[in-house]
Design a protein around this motif. Structure first.
Motif, PDB file in Angstrom:
ATOM      1  N   GLU A  27       1.560  -1.394   0.281  1.00 37.23           N
ATOM      2  CA  GLU A  27      -0.193  -0.172  -0.165  1.00 37.23           C
ATOM      3  C   GLU A  27       0.303   1.011  -0.345  1.00 37.23           C
ATOM      4  O   GLU A  27       0.316   2.393  -0.272  1.00 37.23           O
ATOM      5  CB  GLU A  27      -1.008  -0.062   0.944  1.00 37.23           C
ATOM      6  CG  GLU A  27      -2.399  -0.976   1.071  1.00 37.23           C
ATOM      7  CD  GLU A  27      -3.435  -1.653   2.587  1.00 37.23           C
ATOM      8  OE1 GLU A  27      -4.070  -1.321   1.680  1.00 37.23           O
ATOM      9  OE2 GLU A  27      -1.945  -1.221   3.323  1.00 37.23           O
ATOM     10  N   TRP A  28       2.022   1.064   0.765  1.00 36.56           N
ATOM     11  CA  TRP A  28       2.914   2.399   0.921  1.00 36.56           C
ATOM     12  C   TRP A  28       3.291   2.740  -0.773  1.00 36.56           C
ATOM     13  O   TRP A  28       3.449   3.867  -0.696  1.00 36.56           O
ATOM     14  CB  TRP A  28       4.217   2.140   1.892  1.00 36.56           C
ATOM     15  CG  TRP A  28       3.478   2.811   2.933  1.00 36.56           C
ATOM     16  CD1 TRP A  28       3.479   1.703   3.892  1.00 36.56           C
ATOM     17  CD2 TRP A  28       2.958   4.192   3.376  1.00 36.56           C
ATOM     18  NE1 TRP A  28       2.667   2.105   5.517  1.00 36.56           N
ATOM     19  CE2 TRP A  28       2.988   4.185   5.235  1.00 36.56           C
ATOM     20  CE3 TRP A  28       2.670   4.834   3.534  1.00 36.56           C
ATOM     21  CZ2 TRP A  28       2.531   4.409   5.764  1.00 36.56           C
ATOM     22  CZ3 TRP A  28       2.888   6.452   3.561  1.00 36.56           C
ATOM     23  CH2 TRP A  28       2.252   6.203   5.455  1.00 36.56           C
ATOM     24  N   ARG A  29       4.037   1.850  -1.402  1.00 38.41           N
ATOM     25  CA  ARG A  29       4.098   1.598  -2.655  1.00 38.41           C
ATOM     26  C   ARG A  29       2.756   2.362  -3.487  1.00 38.41           C
ATOM     27  O   ARG A  29       3.605   3.017  -4.504  1.00 38.41           O
ATOM     28  CB  ARG A  29       5.078   0.292  -3.310  1.00 38.41           C
ATOM     29  CG  ARG A  29       6.419  -0.236  -2.496  1.00 38.41           C
ATOM     30  CD  ARG A  29       6.454  -1.156  -3.261  1.00 38.41           C
ATOM     31  NE  ARG A  29       7.610  -2.277  -2.106  1.00 38.41           N
ATOM     32  CZ  ARG A  29       8.873  -2.105  -3.068  1.00 38.41           C
ATOM     33  NH1 ARG A  29       9.170  -1.076  -3.920  1.00 38.41           N
ATOM     34  NH2 ARG A  29      10.058  -2.656  -2.169  1.00 38.41           N
ATOM     35  N   LYS A  30       2.177   1.834  -3.197  1.00 40.96           N
ATOM     36  CA  LYS A  30       1.213   2.371  -3.891  1.00 40.96           C
ATOM     37  C   LYS A  30       0.957   3.956  -4.311  1.00 40.96           C
ATOM     38  O   LYS A  30       0.407   5.030  -5.105  1.00 40.96           O
ATOM     39  CB  LYS A  30       0.464   1.857  -4.138  1.00 40.96           C
ATOM     40  CG  LYS A  30      -0.452   0.094  -4.642  1.00 40.96           C
ATOM     41  CD  LYS A  30      -1.327  -0.440  -4.461  1.00 40.96           C
ATOM     42  CE  LYS A  30      -1.898  -1.354  -5.071  1.00 40.96           C
ATOM     43  NZ  LYS A  30      -2.834  -2.320  -4.636  1.00 40.96           N
ATOM     44  N   ARG A  31       1.046   4.318  -2.552  1.00 42.63           N
ATOM     45  CA  ARG A  31       1.021   5.792  -2.649  1.00 42.63           C
ATOM     46  C   ARG A  31       1.835   6.968  -2.751  1.00 42.63           C
ATOM     47  O   ARG A  31       1.830   7.214  -2.717  1.00 42.63           O
ATOM     48  CB  ARG A  31       0.451   5.644  -1.308  1.00 42.63           C
ATOM     49  CG  ARG A  31      -0.893   4.621  -0.691  1.00 42.63           C
ATOM     50  CD  ARG A  31      -1.333   5.143   1.111  1.00 42.63           C
ATOM     51  NE  ARG A  31      -1.818   4.774   1.433  1.00 42.63           N
ATOM     52  CZ  ARG A  31      -2.871   5.491   1.474  1.00 42.63           C
ATOM     53  NH1 ARG A  31      -3.468   7.491   1.321  1.00 42.63           N
ATOM     54  NH2 ARG A  31      -4.517   5.201   1.607  1.00 42.63           N
TER      55      ARG A  31
END
Length: 146
Positions: A27-31
């Motif tokens: 999720e952090w990588r997407k954000r």
């Protein structure tokens, strides 16, 4: 019980239940863009002199690029000559600290207290009134003009 960086065990962590702390690595990588992800989530360091925030002179607030928690006021920013945005103090309660030995020397590393994103290191060579230099990665910050 695990404390946030810089908090004593048993201390009350106002952000312990923060949804930002529950995000997965995916999720952090997407954000986040690649540079911001590397700094905030992998404790990386951007190249000196590359942040446009080094030249930012407007009044406003510097917030965490991960969760938008306000960390620094523009009145506290100063030109350190290091190539990274530098501040002599921070908004109380916004940072957690821990000791870092990654380069073989003990340094004080600081993180956003809400999402635990790496921001930078603090050194005892700043201006008055604190004598401290919070040396921050520009990739870890977002500037919000007043």
């Amino acid at each position: 019980m695990v404390a946030a960086p810089g908090m004593a065990l048993g201390a009350t962590d106002p952000y312990a239940a923060s949804p930002w702390r529950k995000l997965s690595d995916a999720e952090w990588r997407k954000r986040l863009d690649a540079g911001t992800y590397n700094v905030l989530r992998r404790e990386g360091t951007e190249l000196a002199g590359t942040s446009p925030l080094n030249r930012e002179k407007r009044r406003g607030t510097y917030a965490c690029a991960g969760c938008a928690l306000p960390l620094f006021k523009s009145d506290w920013k100063f030109e350190s000559g290091t190539g990274w945005p530098s501040f002599y103090t921070y908004i109380k309660g916004s940072l957690g600290k821990k000791t870092d030995h990654k380069i073989g020397v003990a340094r004080t590393e600081y993180h956003c207290a809400r999402c635990l994103g790496h921001q930078g290191h603090v050194f005892p060579d700043g201006p008055r009134p604190t004598g401290l230099r919070y040396c921050n990665n520009g990739d870890a910050l977002r500037f919000i003009p007043t």
